[in-house]
Motif scaffolding. Structure first.
Motif, PDB file in Angstrom:
ATOM      1  N   LEU B  25       0.776  -1.249   0.011  1.00 37.31           N
ATOM      2  CA  LEU B  25      -0.139  -0.210   0.015  1.00 37.31           C
ATOM      3  C   LEU B  25       0.694   1.187  -0.078  1.00 37.31           C
ATOM      4  O   LEU B  25       0.436   2.296  -0.490  1.00 37.31           O
ATOM      5  N   ASP B  26       1.785   0.994   0.815  1.00 41.84           N
ATOM      6  CA  ASP B  26       2.780   2.276   1.038  1.00 41.84           C
ATOM      7  C   ASP B  26       4.165   2.171   0.473  1.00 41.84           C
ATOM      8  O   ASP B  26       5.183   2.350   0.692  1.00 41.84           O
ATOM      9  N   LEU B  27       4.068   1.331  -0.895  1.00 42.54           N
ATOM     10  CA  LEU B  27       5.242   0.995  -1.591  1.00 42.54           C
ATOM     11  C   LEU B  27       6.328   1.952  -1.735  1.00 42.54           C
ATOM     12  O   LEU B  27       7.452   1.894  -1.636  1.00 42.54           O
ATOM     13  N   ASN B  28       5.676   3.309  -2.009  1.00 46.11           N
ATOM     14  CA  ASN B  28       6.771   4.346  -2.284  1.00 46.11           C
ATOM     15  C   ASN B  28       6.942   5.476  -1.301  1.00 46.11           C
ATOM     16  O   ASN B  28       7.445   6.370  -1.542  1.00 46.11           O
ATOM     17  N   MET B  29       6.453   4.845  -0.157  1.00 41.16           N
ATOM     18  CA  MET B  29       7.016   5.647   1.002  1.00 41.16           C
ATOM     19  C   MET B  29       8.263   5.654   1.430  1.00 41.16           C
ATOM     20  O   MET B  29       8.827   4.627   1.516  1.00 41.16           O
ATOM     21  N   MET B  30       8.899   6.822   1.816  1.00 38.56           N
ATOM     22  CA  MET B  30      10.078   6.792   2.467  1.00 38.56           C
ATOM     23  C   MET B  30      10.057   7.947   3.561  1.00 38.56           C
ATOM     24  O   MET B  30       9.437   9.372   2.909  1.00 38.56           O
ATOM     25  N   ILE B  31      10.549   7.801   4.439  1.00 40.10           N
ATOM     26  CA  ILE B  31      10.538   8.781   5.561  1.00 40.10           C
ATOM     27  C   ILE B  31      11.973   9.312   5.904  1.00 40.10           C
ATOM     28  O   ILE B  31      12.850   8.360   6.230  1.00 40.10           O
ATOM     29  N   SER B  32      11.948  10.540   5.552  1.00 38.93           N
ATOM     30  CA  SER B  32      13.513  11.109   5.822  1.00 38.93           C
ATOM     31  C   SER B  32      13.589  11.774   7.054  1.00 38.93           C
ATOM     32  O   SER B  32      12.875  12.503   7.523  1.00 38.93           O
ATOM     33  N   LEU B  33      14.705  11.419   7.807  1.00 42.02           N
ATOM     34  CA  LEU B  33      14.826  11.887   9.208  1.00 42.02           C
ATOM     35  C   LEU B  33      16.051  12.438   9.318  1.00 42.02           C
ATOM     36  O   LEU B  33      16.989  12.410   8.976  1.00 42.02           O
ATOM     37  N   ASN B  34      16.058  13.643  10.445  1.00 41.73           N
ATOM     38  CA  ASN B  34      16.891  14.518  10.514  1.00 41.73           C
ATOM     39  C   ASN B  34      17.806  13.970  11.731  1.00 41.73           C
ATOM     40  O   ASN B  34      17.286  12.772  12.303  1.00 41.73           O
ATOM     41  N   GLU B  35      18.745  14.243  12.265  1.00 47.72           N
ATOM     42  CA  GLU B  35      19.472  13.712  13.391  1.00 47.72           C
ATOM     43  C   GLU B  35      18.688  13.558  14.629  1.00 47.72           C
ATOM     44  O   GLU B  35      18.665  12.270  15.019  1.00 47.72           O
ATOM     45  N   THR B  36      17.955  14.585  15.144  1.00 46.26           N
ATOM     46  CA  THR B  36      16.934  14.026  15.963  1.00 46.26           C
ATOM     47  C   THR B  36      15.995  13.117  15.822  1.00 46.26           C
ATOM     48  O   THR B  36      15.876  12.310  16.819  1.00 46.26           O
ATOM     49  N   GLY B  37      15.357  13.243  14.639  1.00 51.16           N
ATOM     50  CA  GLY B  37      14.532  12.293  14.284  1.00 51.16           C
ATOM     51  C   GLY B  37      15.032  10.789  14.292  1.00 51.16           C
ATOM     52  O   GLY B  37      14.312   9.873  14.877  1.00 51.16           O
ATOM     53  N   ALA B  38      16.078  10.791  13.823  1.00 54.88           N
ATOM     54  CA  ALA B  38      16.645   9.323  13.985  1.00 54.88           C
ATOM     55  C   ALA B  38      16.969   8.851  15.130  1.00 54.88           C
ATOM     56  O   ALA B  38      16.819   7.686  15.663  1.00 54.88           O
ATOM     57  N   ALA B  56      15.457  11.584  27.310  1.00 56.21           N
ATOM     58  CA  ALA B  56      16.533  10.982  26.329  1.00 56.21           C
ATOM     59  C   ALA B  56      17.021  11.944  25.376  1.00 56.21           C
ATOM     60  O   ALA B  56      18.348  12.098  25.502  1.00 56.21           O
ATOM     61  N   LEU B  57      16.077  13.072  25.039  1.00 59.38           N
ATOM     62  CA  LEU B  57      16.652  13.948  24.188  1.00 59.38           C
ATOM     63  C   LEU B  57      17.473  15.052  25.007  1.00 59.38           C
ATOM     64  O   LEU B  57      18.753  15.444  24.780  1.00 59.38           O
ATOM     65  N   LEU B  58      17.207  15.388  26.214  1.00 57.11           N
ATOM     66  CA  LEU B  58      17.771  16.269  27.302  1.00 57.11           C
ATOM     67  C   LEU B  58      19.310  15.494  27.813  1.00 57.11           C
ATOM     68  O   LEU B  58      20.470  16.305  27.573  1.00 57.11           O
ATOM     69  N   GLN B  59      19.305  14.290  27.875  1.00 54.29           N
ATOM     70  CA  GLN B  59      20.711  13.641  28.188  1.00 54.29           C
ATOM     71  C   GLN B  59      21.651  13.640  27.007  1.00 54.29           C
ATOM     72  O   GLN B  59      22.801  13.861  27.016  1.00 54.29           O
ATOM     73  N   GLU B  60      21.056  13.401  25.630  1.00 56.94           N
ATOM     74  CA  GLU B  60      21.776  13.387  24.571  1.00 56.94           C
ATOM     75  C   GLU B  60      22.311  14.719  24.051  1.00 56.94           C
ATOM     76  O   GLU B  60      23.600  15.027  23.553  1.00 56.94           O
ATOM     77  N   TYR B  61      21.371  15.570  24.034  1.00 51.21           N
ATOM     78  CA  TYR B  61      21.840  17.028  23.271  1.00 51.21           C
ATOM     79  C   TYR B  61      21.831  18.035  24.322  1.00 51.21           C
ATOM     80  O   TYR B  61      21.148  18.112  25.229  1.00 51.21           O
ATOM     81  N   ASP B  62      22.499  19.122  23.758  1.00 52.09           N
ATOM     82  CA  ASP B  62      22.307  20.291  24.621  1.00 52.09           C
ATOM     83  C   ASP B  62      21.295  21.161  24.252  1.00 52.09           C
ATOM     84  O   ASP B  62      21.263  22.174  23.623  1.00 52.09           O
ATOM     85  N   VAL B  63      19.974  20.904  24.697  1.00 48.96           N
ATOM     86  CA  VAL B  63      18.885  21.653  24.543  1.00 48.96           C
ATOM     87  C   VAL B  63      18.157  21.807  25.897  1.00 48.96           C
ATOM     88  O   VAL B  63      18.295  21.060  26.705  1.00 48.96           O
ATOM     89  N   ASP B  64      17.420  22.727  25.746  1.00 51.97           N
ATOM     90  CA  ASP B  64      16.630  23.123  27.140  1.00 51.97           C
ATOM     91  C   ASP B  64      15.205  22.624  27.226  1.00 51.97           C
ATOM     92  O   ASP B  64      15.012  21.820  25.965  1.00 51.97           O
ATOM     93  N   GLU B  65      14.752  22.220  28.227  1.00 51.31           N
ATOM     94  CA  GLU B  65      13.524  21.153  28.303  1.00 51.31           C
ATOM     95  C   GLU B  65      12.501  21.605  27.510  1.00 51.31           C
ATOM     96  O   GLU B  65      11.909  20.991  26.611  1.00 51.31           O
ATOM     97  N   ALA B  66      12.050  23.148  27.373  1.00 47.05           N
ATOM     98  CA  ALA B  66      10.961  23.529  26.378  1.00 47.05           C
ATOM     99  C   ALA B  66      11.008  23.128  24.887  1.00 47.05           C
ATOM    100  O   ALA B  66      10.233  22.550  24.394  1.00 47.05           O
ATOM    101  N   THR B  67      12.459  23.104  24.460  1.00 47.25           N
ATOM    102  CA  THR B  67      12.700  22.819  22.952  1.00 47.25           C
ATOM    103  C   THR B  67      12.579  21.338  22.958  1.00 47.25           C
ATOM    104  O   THR B  67      11.914  20.900  22.076  1.00 47.25           O
ATOM    105  N   ALA B  68      13.174  20.778  23.913  1.00 49.54           N
ATOM    106  CA  ALA B  68      13.312  19.067  23.576  1.00 49.54           C
ATOM    107  C   ALA B  68      11.602  18.641  23.667  1.00 49.54           C
ATOM    108  O   ALA B  68      11.436  17.835  22.989  1.00 49.54           O
TER     109      ALA B  68
END
Lengths: 245, 86
Positions: B25-38, B56-68
């Motif tokens: 059904l979704d034969l042609n589907m491809m989901i492109s992910l950025n680094e955070t998405g991956a 997990a995001l807060l542990q891995e990346y240097d971001v504030d909680e609201a952004t994460a």
């Protein structure tokens, strides 16, 4: 059942088929080498192709077409061979491959866009310098950082192609346009098209190999996007755009 | 929540993409992910909550909680919208 061996993308394949027409269909590829692998067609494989074709027609909103068992067998053979060829660094791809002075160019697009027409314009422009390798389903083998395009028996409704191979310089994604414009694009911009136009594994376990081959394909050749009409000058624009680097 | 079965994640032409391996059904589907998405995609292979993803995001990346939190909510919304998480 009938049995014969063909050469596909540099490998020998033993085929056990139900219809003699399948051997005739493959006649230019028949060889007597020791097979690297074997495929065998059962009635269930033909039924699978019939159902798949109907399902795809429905999905695309087309009228369901019906095909003879003999025709469906040729598609079943194609699918089974392509499934084995993942093991040999090879993908089956939808497009037209034309060789000019020993260098290959592949045109790909959704069916009905005009790949074959554009390839014909190249032949008219370049005459004897241009050789059709395949007009529908060539094999692409990744080899030492290069992509080699091979002819196959599945060479489109006009039967254009030959049992030969050529190193691929470029993959060109064709779109219809009022003007003829070509631009080089990044492989990542061609990615959705590469997934759409290559035969995907039926066996889930082949996916890692398939994805790796797509990555090698993306590194092994250049990519272009061509907007074109059916005027002979379209071939001039695309040939000059891709051959002079 | 957890990703549905039948996707394979891979790097092609320098991009991280997820491709469905089942059904046509979704034969042609491809989901492109950025680094955070991956990164979030990998986490979602297991059953996790939004809260755990934010941590997990807060542990891995240097971001504030609201952004994460915003990133996670937006990502999860997209996956749900496309029927990729159950």
């Amino acid at each position: 059942m009938i049995e014969f061996t063909i050469r596909a993308a540099g490998r020998s394949v033993s085929i056990t088929a139900m219809y003699e027409s399948t051997e005739r269909f493959c006649k230019d590829y028949v060889c007597d080498a020791k097979p690297d692998f074997a495929v065998r067609i059962e009635p269930a494989d033909i039924e699978f192709e019939r159902m798949k074709s109907k399902r795809e027609d429905r999905l695309e909103g087309k009228r369901e077409r019906s095909f003879s068992d003999a025709y469906l067998e040729t598609i079943a053979v194609q699918r089974k061979i392509a499934e084995h060829l993942f093991d040999f660094d090879t993908l089956l791809f939808h497009g037209s491959v034309i060789a000019v002075d020993g260098v290959g160019y592949l045109f790909t697009a959704q069916s009905g866009t005009g790949k074959s027409t554009h390839a014909r314009l190249w032949r008219e422009l370049l005459g004897d310098r241009a050789v059709m390798i395949n007009d529908d389903k060539p094999f692409l083998r990744m080899e030492n950082g290069q992509v080699i395009a091979y002819g196959s028996p599945w060479n489109g409704k006009h039967g254009l192609g030959c049992n030969g191979c050529v190193p691929l310089r470029a993959i060109c994604i064709l779109q219809r346009g009022s003007e003829n414009v070509i631009e080089e694009i990044d492989a990542s911009q061609a990615l959705a098209m590469l997934i759409q136009q290559s035969q995907r594994p039926a066996d889930k376990s082949h996916y890692p190999q398939y994805m790796e081959l797509l990555d090698r394909l993306s590194c092994g050749t250049a990519f272009y996007r061509l907007a074109c009409n059916m005027d002979p000058s379209a071939a001039v624009v695309s040939y000059e755009g891709m051959s002079v680097r | 929540m957890k990703l549905k079965d039948g996707f394979i994640l891979s790097r092609i032409a320098g991009k991280v993409v997820a491709v469905p391996t089942v059904g046509d059904l979704d034969l042609n589907m491809m989901i492109s992910l950025n680094e955070t998405g991956a990164f979030l995609w990998e986490k979602l292979q297991n059953d996790v909550s939004e809260e755990e993803l934010v941590c997990a995001l807060l542990q891995e990346y240097d971001v504030d909680e609201a952004t994460a939190r915003r990133s996670v909510t937006a990502f999860v919304f997209k996956l749900k919208e496309n029927g990729i998480i159950g």
